[in-house]
Each structure stands twice: as C-alpha cells, then as structure tokens.
Design a protein around this motif. Structure first.
Motif, PDB file in Angstrom:
ATOM      1  N   ARG A   1     -10.708   0.030  -0.833  1.00  0.00           N
ATOM      2  CA  ARG A   1      -9.830   0.034  -1.997  1.00  0.00           C
ATOM      3  C   ARG A   1      -8.670   1.003  -1.793  1.00  0.00           C
ATOM      4  N   LEU A   2      -7.567   0.705  -2.497  1.00  0.00           N
ATOM      5  CA  LEU A   2      -6.384   1.557  -2.469  1.00  0.00           C
ATOM      6  C   LEU A   2      -6.022   1.922  -3.899  1.00  0.00           C
ATOM      7  N   THR A   3      -5.720   3.195  -4.127  1.00  0.00           N
ATOM      8  CA  THR A   3      -5.238   3.655  -5.429  1.00  0.00           C
ATOM      9  C   THR A   3      -3.720   3.730  -5.388  1.00  0.00           C
ATOM     10  N   ILE A   4      -3.076   2.977  -6.248  1.00  0.00           N
ATOM     11  CA  ILE A   4      -1.619   2.876  -6.273  1.00  0.00           C
ATOM     12  C   ILE A   4      -1.090   3.675  -7.464  1.00  0.00           C
ATOM     13  N   HIS A   5      -0.133   4.556  -7.207  1.00  0.00           N
ATOM     14  CA  HIS A   5       0.520   5.334  -8.262  1.00  0.00           C
ATOM     15  C   HIS A   5       1.825   4.633  -8.645  1.00  0.00           C
ATOM     16  N   SER A   6       1.940   4.275  -9.921  1.00  0.00           N
ATOM     17  CA  SER A   6       3.099   3.520 -10.407  1.00  0.00           C
ATOM     18  C   SER A   6       3.922   4.391 -11.345  1.00  0.00           C
TER      19      SER A   6
ATOM     20  N   GLN B   1       5.200   2.012  10.762  1.00  0.00           N
ATOM     21  CA  GLN B   1       5.366   2.285   9.332  1.00  0.00           C
ATOM     22  C   GLN B   1       6.152   1.175   8.646  1.00  0.00           C
ATOM     23  N   TRP B   2       7.131   0.592   9.330  1.00  0.00           N
ATOM     24  CA  TRP B   2       7.860  -0.509   8.723  1.00  0.00           C
ATOM     25  C   TRP B   2       6.961  -1.740   8.607  1.00  0.00           C
ATOM     26  N   ARG B   3       6.086  -1.947   9.575  1.00  0.00           N
ATOM     27  CA  ARG B   3       5.140  -3.064   9.461  1.00  0.00           C
ATOM     28  C   ARG B   3       4.228  -2.869   8.254  1.00  0.00           C
ATOM     29  N   LEU B   4       3.822  -1.624   8.013  1.00  0.00           N
ATOM     30  CA  LEU B   4       2.968  -1.346   6.857  1.00  0.00           C
ATOM     31  C   LEU B   4       3.739  -1.510   5.549  1.00  0.00           C
ATOM     32  N   ILE B   5       4.999  -1.083   5.537  1.00  0.00           N
ATOM     33  CA  ILE B   5       5.815  -1.236   4.326  1.00  0.00           C
ATOM     34  C   ILE B   5       5.917  -2.709   3.937  1.00  0.00           C
ATOM     35  N   PHE B   6       6.176  -3.554   4.902  1.00  0.00           N
ATOM     36  CA  PHE B   6       6.301  -4.976   4.603  1.00  0.00           C
ATOM     37  C   PHE B   6       4.949  -5.567   4.217  1.00  0.00           C
ATOM     38  N   ALA B   7       3.879  -5.178   4.905  1.00  0.00           N
ATOM     39  CA  ALA B   7       2.551  -5.714   4.584  1.00  0.00           C
ATOM     40  C   ALA B   7       2.118  -5.301   3.181  1.00  0.00           C
ATOM     41  N   LEU B   8       2.403  -4.054   2.796  1.00  0.00           N
ATOM     42  CA  LEU B   8       2.052  -3.612   1.445  1.00  0.00           C
ATOM     43  C   LEU B   8       2.851  -4.372   0.384  1.00  0.00           C
ATOM     44  N   SER B   9       4.090  -4.701   0.713  1.00  0.00           N
ATOM     45  CA  SER B   9       4.920  -5.445  -0.245  1.00  0.00           C
ATOM     46  C   SER B   9       4.475  -6.899  -0.348  1.00  0.00           C
TER      47      SER B   9
ATOM     48  N   SER C   1       9.081   2.860  -4.607  1.00  0.00           N
ATOM     49  CA  SER C   1       8.408   3.931  -5.346  1.00  0.00           C
ATOM     50  C   SER C   1       6.913   3.984  -5.038  1.00  0.00           C
ATOM     51  N   GLU C   2       6.214   2.846  -5.055  1.00  0.00           N
ATOM     52  CA  GLU C   2       4.771   2.866  -4.856  1.00  0.00           C
ATOM     53  C   GLU C   2       4.397   3.057  -3.399  1.00  0.00           C
ATOM     54  N   HIS C   3       5.254   2.672  -2.468  1.00  0.00           N
ATOM     55  CA  HIS C   3       4.986   2.926  -1.046  1.00  0.00           C
ATOM     56  C   HIS C   3       5.056   4.426  -0.754  1.00  0.00           C
ATOM     57  N   LEU C   4       6.105   5.062  -1.248  1.00  0.00           N
ATOM     58  CA  LEU C   4       6.302   6.481  -0.937  1.00  0.00           C
ATOM     59  C   LEU C   4       5.301   7.373  -1.658  1.00  0.00           C
ATOM     60  N   ALA C   5       4.706   6.908  -2.759  1.00  0.00           N
ATOM     61  CA  ALA C   5       3.720   7.712  -3.482  1.00  0.00           C
ATOM     62  C   ALA C   5       2.323   7.593  -2.895  1.00  0.00           C
ATOM     63  N   LEU C   6       2.106   6.682  -1.968  1.00  0.00           N
ATOM     64  CA  LEU C   6       0.777   6.457  -1.397  1.00  0.00           C
ATOM     65  C   LEU C   6       0.411   7.591  -0.441  1.00  0.00           C
ATOM     66  N   THR C   7      -0.760   8.191  -0.661  1.00  0.00           N
ATOM     67  CA  THR C   7      -1.268   9.270   0.200  1.00  0.00           C
ATOM     68  C   THR C   7      -2.569   8.811   0.848  1.00  0.00           C
ATOM     69  N   TRP C   8      -2.988   9.597   1.857  1.00  0.00           N
ATOM     70  CA  TRP C   8      -4.233   9.240   2.545  1.00  0.00           C
ATOM     71  C   TRP C   8      -5.451   9.458   1.656  1.00  0.00           C
ATOM     72  N   ASP C   9      -5.328  10.320   0.641  1.00  0.00           N
ATOM     73  CA  ASP C   9      -6.437  10.485  -0.306  1.00  0.00           C
ATOM     74  C   ASP C   9      -6.624   9.246  -1.178  1.00  0.00           C
ATOM     75  N   ASP C  10      -5.604   8.413  -1.267  1.00  0.00           N
ATOM     76  CA  ASP C  10      -5.697   7.199  -2.080  1.00  0.00           C
ATOM     77  C   ASP C  10      -6.364   6.046  -1.338  1.00  0.00           C
ATOM     78  N   VAL C  11      -6.686   6.248  -0.067  1.00  0.00           N
ATOM     79  CA  VAL C  11      -7.300   5.190   0.742  1.00  0.00           C
ATOM     80  C   VAL C  11      -8.803   5.414   0.789  1.00  0.00           C
ATOM     81  N   ASP C  12      -9.551   4.469   0.252  1.00  0.00           N
ATOM     82  CA  ASP C  12     -11.019   4.521   0.285  1.00  0.00           C
ATOM     83  C   ASP C  12     -11.488   3.518   1.334  1.00  0.00           C
ATOM     84  N   TRP C  13     -11.695   4.028   2.569  1.00  0.00           N
ATOM     85  CA  TRP C  13     -12.057   3.141   3.671  1.00  0.00           C
ATOM     86  C   TRP C  13     -13.436   2.530   3.457  1.00  0.00           C
ATOM     87  N   ASP C  14     -14.367   3.316   2.891  1.00  0.00           N
ATOM     88  CA  ASP C  14     -15.750   2.841   2.755  1.00  0.00           C
ATOM     89  C   ASP C  14     -15.844   1.684   1.759  1.00  0.00           C
TER      90      ASP C  14
END
Length: 522
Positions: free
Chosen positions: A262-267, A229-237, A246-259
């Motif tokens: 794309r990623l939906t970011i809540h700001s 999870q820390w590797r993902l936090i740094f990669a997302l940043s 704020s935007e890391h903690l708001a990210l849910t699995w429903d926001d990930v469109d694997w197909d």
C-alpha cells in the motif's frame, strides 16, 4: 366700523364677508370669510374692528393677533391684503446634516487587498486565481470603482472572456472566481448586491479534451524517460492516478508499506476537507518495479521518493512534452489530468466505483462528470456474441458496475440476445445460441444461474424495457421465458424457489407503475 355682507358662490352657497372703508385712502375693502356660522361671523367682525383700532393708534392687540394667527392660511392672506396683518414668514429650515460620502474603492486596490488577506491560499491556487484577476483588470481597468460595476458590466465581462477564445469550462470557472471576489465586497458592505450573482458559473465537462492514454502509449513513454525517477513519476500518474506534481513530491519512503502493498498519498488539494488530507492506494503491479528501482538507487537517509525534480523552476509538463516527442507520440490534451482519467476509467471495470473514487481521491459525481471516459473497446464489447455478453453481464453484476446500454446489433439478434440471458444449447447439443424467437422446440437446457434475476432486471432497465424498479409479474415471466425454447410447462418447472416475492410485489404498485409494466410487454 365693519359691516357684514353676503355673496352667492357658483354652486349656490351663500357666503359671508366683512365690509369696511380704509381710513387712510378711503377705499372700500372686503374680506371674504367663506361659509361660517353666526358665532364665527360675529367673532371675525369683532376681531377685525380691534385690528383696525390697533392699526390707527399704532399698537398691537394681543387677543386679535392670537385669533388671527389661528386662521387658515387662505383667510390670513385676505387680512394681509387689506393691511390688517403682516405676511407670515416661513420658518427657517434646519440645516440638513452633511452626509458622509462613501469612500470610493478602486478595483485594483480592492483585488490587491483581497489577496493580501487570503493567507490561506496555496501557491497553486494563487496562480489559478491570478488569471481571473488579470481578466477583471484588463476589462475594467484598475481605476474602476467597485461600486460602479453593475449587472450589465458583469455580463459584458463574461462575453469578453468568450471573445478571447476561452473554453466554456474556463469561462464558467473564472466567473465563479469573480463571484467570490465581489461576495467579499458585499460582506465588507462596499456594495449591496453582487453584480456577478446571476451569471452561470457551474463546473461543466469539456468532453472534447478527454483522451484515453492506453497501455501501449504508456509503455512507449516510459521507455523514453531519461531516468528512473521520471519513469516512476509517469507510472504514478498513469497507474496510480496521482495529481502531478503535488502528490508526487509529497511522497516519502515512510508512506510505502512494502509488506501490505500500500501507498499513503498526501493530497494538498483536499487537505482542507475533513479526513481527506491523505488516502491509501494499492501498490499496483504496474508501479512496483519502478518504485523498487528508485528505492535501490536512493541515497542513504533520503526522505522523499522524488528528489531530482523538486526545484521550483522545474516544469514537469515541459519535460513530458519532450519525452513524447522522443517517443514519436502526439501530445494529448491535459497531459497529467488525462493520465488520472485513464486510470480511473480502467479501474472502474474491475472494482466498484466508490472504491475507485477513494483510491483516486475524488467524488463519484466528479468522476462521472470529468474523469470517466467512453472508449472504443466499450463499443466492441457491446457488439460481442450473446454468449460472451452473458458472461460480461455476470462479471459486471459481480463487480457492482451497471452497464448503461446494450448494443443495438446485439438486440437485433433475437430476444435471447436482447435479454442477455444464459447461453442455451440447441436441439443438436452443439451449444449454439438460437438467433430467432423461441419456437417451443426441445433441447437440453442450461441451468439457471444464481444471478439470473438480477441480470434480467438490470438488462431490462438498460435496454429500456421497464424503467420502474419493480416490473409487473407478466413482464418478469416474459423475460424468464426468453431463456427457454420449449413450452411454458418447462418454464414453470424451472422457476426458482423464491419466485413468489416478485408476484406479491405487484400489490404495492400504483396505477401508473402498473401501466408502465403493461406498456413494456414485448
């Protein structure tokens, strides 16, 4: 009985007066009437005699009293001095209504009430505003009346912030907060004018705190992260440009469109702007492996992507400092801010600026002022060979990013290199670019690229040849000739078919614009 007399004033005017003897003490009395006509003199004599008779018998003569009350104060006082009238008494002034004193509002109480009313502020905003609130109370004190804060006090407060060692950007930011507080006092009619109104509070960029985190440092940081999870936090940043946390903690699995990748970011920072509550970014290849790693290790039914570092007492900045220490790296300024800045700078090399700003979540003006950086690689690319530079320019034109300036050394390698035109082959066919001025010799010519005119125009703007968007025809011809080493006849034969619009455009130039084109000749 009263008699009538005259006297001459200093200006030679003849004035009238009444003469009579006081019956009580036998003294001679005089009442000066000034410059009056005969009728006024006769009336004054009659009324004076009536007042004498009324005084002798101890009664009042209403007619004489009424006439005397109508006399000017100067004449009335003369009748008073001879005992024919009583002094006038000034009318009692009506008591002025008591003005209600304005309530004194203390600075500490005012700021407390202001933040109690601002229930729309988030925890992060309250933390930031708390610094300027503390500075105001430390300088003025809680008991300082809001009405007593003037423009000079506000200026002294700003100087106090500078003496405390705060950067100019921080001073301007906290001054803007103070303006906001006292604007509320103006709206509440506690004060008439905001004392902080004349102080500068515009946002300024602190270039000294910018730092580009290259990919080598980023890889070392990710290698020393304690978990997935820390590797993902740094990669997302670093590679997604997300605001941390704020935007890391708001990210849910429903926001990930694997197909669709794309990623939906809540700001939460831009949620109060219309249409800015969310944004969609690509699932960049630098992020996908770390996101899949967290997904494979996620517990069934989990909603949020980041689950281990959601507690309020977790400080990600402190954790990142420890990771940098284990990786053997020196901490850079603004740890997470410069990660976003580095990513936006990278993306602008490959994508148009408006697309990058939509992904990062800021405006183009903010990006240019606070995010985009100049790196050493930019200088190295400016010092490339002319052939490499032409390729770089074509790629830049295709991506929509305009270079700001070409390197000085590149301009020194001849007019071919200065203009950054397509590479040409020498007389021996070696493909070597000539380093001097065209001499008119022969040789094989390279075909003119489609983007040639756009490249010439952009390069002429960047190196300062012409700052006007429509240079003169002679300047266009001169720039086009730089790619040829033969006579102008070759130039005429190689002209594009649509060369005429550039010639006709000159008809709409003003005298000043045409002058700019003439002075820009090489």
């Amino acid at each position: 009985m009263a008699g009538i007399g005259t006297y001459v004033g200093k200006d030679g005017t003849v004035y009238k007066r009444l003469l009579f003897t006081d019956p009580h003490d036998g003294r001679r009395r005089t009442i000066r009437l000034g410059a009056v006509n005969k009728e006024e003199l006769a009336t004054a004599k009659t009324m004076a005699e009536r007042l004498f008779r009324a005084k002798e018998i101890g009664t009042l003569d209403p007619l004489a009293e009424s006439w005397l009350q109508e006399r000017p104060p100067k004449i009335y006082d003369r009748f008073v001095r001879v005992g024919l009238a009583e002094p006038r008494t000034a009318p009692e002034a009506a008591p002025e209504p008591e003005q209600e004193s304005e309530p004194v509002v203390r600075l500490g109480d005012f700021l407390d009430g202001y933040f109690e009313d601002r229930d729309d502020l988030k925890a992060g905003s309250l933390l930031v505003y708390g610094h300027s609130r503390r500075n105001l109370i430390e300088f003025f004190g809680r008991e300082k009346a809001v009405q007593d804060v003037n423009e000079y006090d506000a200026q002294q407060w700003q100087r106090y912030l500078k003496r405390e060692g705060l950067s100019p950007a921080t001073v301007h930011k906290r001054t803007g907060h103070a303006k906001m507080y006292f604007d509320a006092a103006v709206r509440r009619r506690l004060i008439a004018v905001n004392p902080f109104l004349g102080l500068k509070s515009t946002s300024i960029s602190n270039v000294s705190r910018q730092f580009f985190v290259d990919r080598e440092k980023s890889s070392r940081v990710i290698e020393h992260c304690p978990d997935a999870q820390w590797r993902l936090i740094f990669a997302l940043s670093r590679y997604g440009g997300l605001r941390c946390p704020s935007e890391h903690l708001a990210l849910t699995w429903d926001d990930v469109d694997w197909d669709r990748g794309r990623l939906t970011i809540h700001s939460s920072k831009t949620a109060h702007h219309e249409g800015k509550a969310t944004r969609v970014i690509p699932l960049f290849p630098e992020i996908e492996p770390y996101l899949r790693e967290v997904f494979e290790r996620a517990e069934p039914g989990s909603t949020h992507v980041i689950t281990r570092y959601r507690q309020s007492n977790v400080n990600l900045r402190t954790r990142l400092l420890k990771i940098l220490k284990r990786a053997g790296l020196e901490p850079w300024p603004r740890l997470f801010q410069n990660l976003r800045s580095s990513r936006e700078t990278e993306l602008c090399e490959e994508h148009p600026l408006h697309v990058v700003c939509d992904w990062i979540g800021n405006s183009q003006s903010i990006a240019a002022r606070h995010y985009l950086q100049i790196r050493d690689s930019d200088f190295e690319r400016a010092l490339q060979t002319p052939a490499d530079s032409a390729t770089t320019v074509q790629r830049t034109v295709h991506s929509g990013v305009v270079p700001s300036r070409l390197g000085a050394q590149q301009r020194g390698k001849g007019e071919h290199a200065m203009a950054g035109l397509p590479a040409e082959t020498g007389p021996n066919g070696s493909g070597q670019v000539p380093t001097g001025r065209p001499t008119g010799g022969g040789g094989i010519r390279t075909p003119v690229p489609r983007c040639f005119k756009t490249s010439v125009y952009m390069l002429s703007r960047s190196i300062g040849i012409s700052r006007h968007p429509a240079p003169s025809d002679r300047l266009w011809d001169r720039l086009f000739r730089l790619s040829f080493t033969s006579s102008p006849r070759t130039f005429d034969a190689a002209k594009p078919a649509d060369w005429r619009p550039y010639q006709t455009r000159r008809r709409g130039l003003t005298g000043r614009e045409a002058s700019l084109g003439r002075h820009a000749q090489l």
